[in-house]
Design a protein around this motif. Sequence first.
Motif, PDB file in Angstrom:
ATOM      1  N   UNK A 245      -2.278  16.299   5.780  1.00 23.95           N
ATOM      2  CA  UNK A 245      -2.927  16.988   4.663  1.00 23.95           C
ATOM      3  C   UNK A 245      -4.443  16.883   4.685  1.00 23.95           C
ATOM      4  N   UNK A 246      -4.953  15.786   5.258  1.00 22.04           N
ATOM      5  CA  UNK A 246      -6.397  15.546   5.296  1.00 22.04           C
ATOM      6  C   UNK A 246      -6.825  15.244   6.738  1.00 22.04           C
ATOM      7  N   UNK A 247      -6.662  16.194   7.663  1.00 21.90           N
ATOM      8  CA  UNK A 247      -6.941  15.915   9.079  1.00 21.90           C
ATOM      9  C   UNK A 247      -8.402  15.581   9.352  1.00 21.90           C
ATOM     10  N   UNK A 248      -9.284  15.969   8.444  1.00 24.59           N
ATOM     11  CA  UNK A 248     -10.710  15.711   8.649  1.00 24.59           C
ATOM     12  C   UNK A 248     -11.107  14.269   8.314  1.00 24.59           C
ATOM     13  N   UNK A 249     -10.244  13.518   7.654  1.00 23.67           N
ATOM     14  CA  UNK A 249     -10.552  12.144   7.265  1.00 23.67           C
ATOM     15  C   UNK A 249     -10.040  11.189   8.337  1.00 23.67           C
ATOM     16  N   UNK A 250     -10.751  10.099   8.558  1.00 23.09           N
ATOM     17  CA  UNK A 250     -10.412   9.217   9.692  1.00 23.09           C
ATOM     18  C   UNK A 250      -9.201   8.333   9.414  1.00 23.09           C
ATOM     19  N   UNK A 251      -8.876   8.078   8.139  1.00 25.06           N
ATOM     20  CA  UNK A 251      -7.690   7.308   7.794  1.00 25.06           C
ATOM     21  C   UNK A 251      -7.352   7.547   6.318  1.00 25.06           C
ATOM     22  N   UNK A 252      -6.279   6.962   5.852  1.00 26.12           N
ATOM     23  CA  UNK A 252      -5.806   7.152   4.482  1.00 26.12           C
ATOM     24  C   UNK A 252      -6.868   6.726   3.468  1.00 26.12           C
ATOM     25  N   UNK A 253      -7.418   5.529   3.637  1.00 25.80           N
ATOM     26  CA  UNK A 253      -8.417   5.033   2.682  1.00 25.80           C
ATOM     27  C   UNK A 253      -9.636   5.951   2.629  1.00 25.80           C
ATOM     28  N   UNK A 254      -9.977   6.554   3.748  1.00 29.35           N
ATOM     29  CA  UNK A 254     -11.164   7.414   3.791  1.00 29.35           C
ATOM     30  C   UNK A 254     -11.021   8.624   2.876  1.00 29.35           C
ATOM     31  N   UNK A 255      -9.773   9.036   2.599  1.00 31.10           N
ATOM     32  CA  UNK A 255      -9.557  10.131   1.643  1.00 31.10           C
ATOM     33  C   UNK A 255     -10.100   9.724   0.273  1.00 31.10           C
ATOM     34  N   UNK A 256      -9.746   8.521  -0.158  1.00 30.79           N
ATOM     35  CA  UNK A 256     -10.223   8.036  -1.451  1.00 30.79           C
ATOM     36  C   UNK A 256     -11.721   7.737  -1.411  1.00 30.79           C
ATOM     37  N   UNK A 257     -12.164   7.144  -0.321  1.00 32.51           N
ATOM     38  CA  UNK A 257     -13.576   6.783  -0.186  1.00 32.51           C
ATOM     39  C   UNK A 257     -14.460   8.030  -0.259  1.00 32.51           C
ATOM     40  N   UNK A 258     -14.046   9.069   0.425  1.00 37.78           N
ATOM     41  CA  UNK A 258     -14.812  10.314   0.454  1.00 37.78           C
ATOM     42  C   UNK A 258     -14.980  10.917  -0.945  1.00 37.78           C
ATOM     43  N   UNK A 259     -14.008  10.654  -1.816  1.00 36.25           N
ATOM     44  CA  UNK A 259     -14.040  11.239  -3.156  1.00 36.25           C
ATOM     45  C   UNK A 259     -14.521  10.256  -4.225  1.00 36.25           C
ATOM     46  N   UNK A 260     -15.129   9.149  -3.810  1.00 39.20           N
ATOM     47  CA  UNK A 260     -15.743   8.224  -4.765  1.00 39.20           C
ATOM     48  C   UNK A 260     -14.764   7.388  -5.553  1.00 39.20           C
ATOM     49  N   UNK A 261     -13.625   7.060  -4.951  1.00 35.74           N
ATOM     50  CA  UNK A 261     -12.563   6.370  -5.679  1.00 35.74           C
ATOM     51  C   UNK A 261     -12.336   4.934  -5.226  1.00 35.74           C
ATOM     52  N   UNK A 262     -13.279   4.344  -4.517  1.00 30.14           N
ATOM     53  CA  UNK A 262     -13.124   2.937  -4.166  1.00 30.14           C
ATOM     54  C   UNK A 262     -14.323   2.158  -4.682  1.00 30.14           C
ATOM     55  N   UNK A 263     -14.078   0.867  -4.923  1.00 29.50           N
ATOM     56  CA  UNK A 263     -15.129   0.000  -5.451  1.00 29.50           C
ATOM     57  C   UNK A 263     -14.541  -1.023  -6.398  1.00 29.50           C
ATOM     58  N   UNK A 264     -15.394  -1.743  -7.103  1.00 25.57           N
ATOM     59  CA  UNK A 264     -14.932  -2.716  -8.083  1.00 25.57           C
ATOM     60  C   UNK A 264     -14.030  -2.026  -9.104  1.00 25.57           C
ATOM     61  N   UNK A 265     -12.900  -2.659  -9.412  1.00 26.54           N
ATOM     62  CA  UNK A 265     -11.876  -2.168 -10.336  1.00 26.54           C
ATOM     63  C   UNK A 265     -11.070  -1.004  -9.763  1.00 26.54           C
ATOM     64  N   UNK A 266     -11.129  -0.770  -8.457  1.00 23.62           N
ATOM     65  CA  UNK A 266     -10.184   0.122  -7.784  1.00 23.62           C
ATOM     66  C   UNK A 266      -9.022  -0.731  -7.281  1.00 23.62           C
ATOM     67  N   UNK A 267      -7.809  -0.353  -7.657  1.00 20.36           N
ATOM     68  CA  UNK A 267      -6.624  -1.115  -7.251  1.00 20.36           C
ATOM     69  C   UNK A 267      -5.668  -0.173  -6.525  1.00 20.36           C
ATOM     70  N   UNK A 268      -5.350  -0.541  -5.286  1.00 24.12           N
ATOM     71  CA  UNK A 268      -4.471   0.251  -4.431  1.00 24.12           C
ATOM     72  C   UNK A 268      -3.149  -0.488  -4.272  1.00 24.12           C
ATOM     73  N   UNK A 269      -2.072   0.144  -4.695  1.00 24.25           N
ATOM     74  CA  UNK A 269      -0.768  -0.496  -4.613  1.00 24.25           C
ATOM     75  C   UNK A 269      -0.203  -0.417  -3.203  1.00 24.25           C
ATOM     76  N   UNK A 270       0.352  -1.513  -2.744  1.00 22.31           N
ATOM     77  CA  UNK A 270       1.135  -1.675  -1.518  1.00 22.31           C
ATOM     78  C   UNK A 270       0.279  -2.035  -0.294  1.00 22.31           C
ATOM     79  N   UNK A 271      -0.386  -1.095   0.326  1.00 20.91           N
ATOM     80  CA  UNK A 271      -1.254  -1.417   1.459  1.00 20.91           C
ATOM     81  C   UNK A 271      -0.545  -2.101   2.612  1.00 20.91           C
TER      82      UNK A 271
END
Length: 434
Positions: A245-271
Amino acid sequence: MPAKAYRAALLHCLADPREVGEEASYEFFEDGLLVVEDGRIVRIGAADALLGRLSPDTEVTHYPDALITPGFIDTHIHYPQVGVIGSYGTQLLDWLETYTFPAEGRFADAEHAREQARFFLGELLRNGTTTALVFGTVHPQSVDAFFEEALSLNLRMIAGKVLMDRNAPDYLTDTADSGYAESRALIERWHGRGRLHYAVTPRFAPTSTPEQLALAGKLFQEFSGLYMHTHISENRDEVAWVKSLFPERKNYLDVYDHHGLIGARSVFAHGIHLCDDECRRLGETGSAVAFCPTSNLFLGSGLFDLAKLEGHGVRVGLGTDVGGGTSFSQLQSLNEAYKILQLQGQKLDPFKALYLATLGGARALYLEDRIGNLQPGKDADFVVLDYQATPLIARRLAGASSLREKLFALMILGDDRTVKATYAAGNRVHHRAA
């Protein structure tokens, strides 16, 4: 309100055993006293040293044959999925289609949402959990119902409306714009009210378009103290789907990173299936990962590598992930966590286990200044664990030669029956029937 005091064995974490060593990581009083006033802890220590310092009007509640610990903290759970817990026979993506989505569709009914929220919070408290990071559904009324019930009990809870604008049933989808607007209205209504916090909640990358993820990232930055709560790398098929779905992103986390969704108080389930680059990025941004042992095993998702995540400085909390998870009990979660790590040649020491369920969870949520242990000034959120909860537990603890043995036995043998009472902000919110 006059002060109240609680007498029992007292145990709480002061730091991560991995960082300071086991002996410096906790404080224990065999016969302790916890003094509470105005919803906060004001004193902790040995009972014989503190009893004489209490004012004459202080009520003392004595719990013999019991251990008081901080309230447990659940860093990932779905309240709309309680009705499908224990559903048979699928892995993640099929499980969502077969069980989860139909159950969540019922939350369009506000009365159903209120009844479910009431039951859900009762189960959390019955299992000693006083703070949780909670998924609602796509319906704003699911979040209103949850927060109304949590506020009535003065609980410290975090929740949010699910964002899904694709790859889900029509009855469960919003749009990028409507999801943003409804989430914003909920934030303005609930965030910071009482002890409540709001989490921007895209379900996971496959169910949100880039436009929705971009607006979620915008929302995450617009209000102080918001959380971001989502899933990542739970299942290998899911990881492959994200790549397609996101072939332009280098990995799964990069999808969220690219859209400003990581940082303090970001919680990702499972990993479970994160690569080293993703772990490194999570660590350097102060993001957290929720370790969900019972659901990872139940859905056949894989084995969580705690050493790898912590080696990259990632904050890790413990999650039950009900209803993919099979128990509300953090004691049962720790039971399964021990086995998962054993299979990988890692050990889960009982003091580290207590840390993950309490202070570690608070650190993952950036709430360690308010909850997570029993230090003076913290919220008076605590749980009373019964040494005589079952005949088997009583027999095992009678033969235990150390605190380590007792704590480990509670973690392996304990469940909701072990919780004698739960307190939130100094108020008893659960008491087990005799």
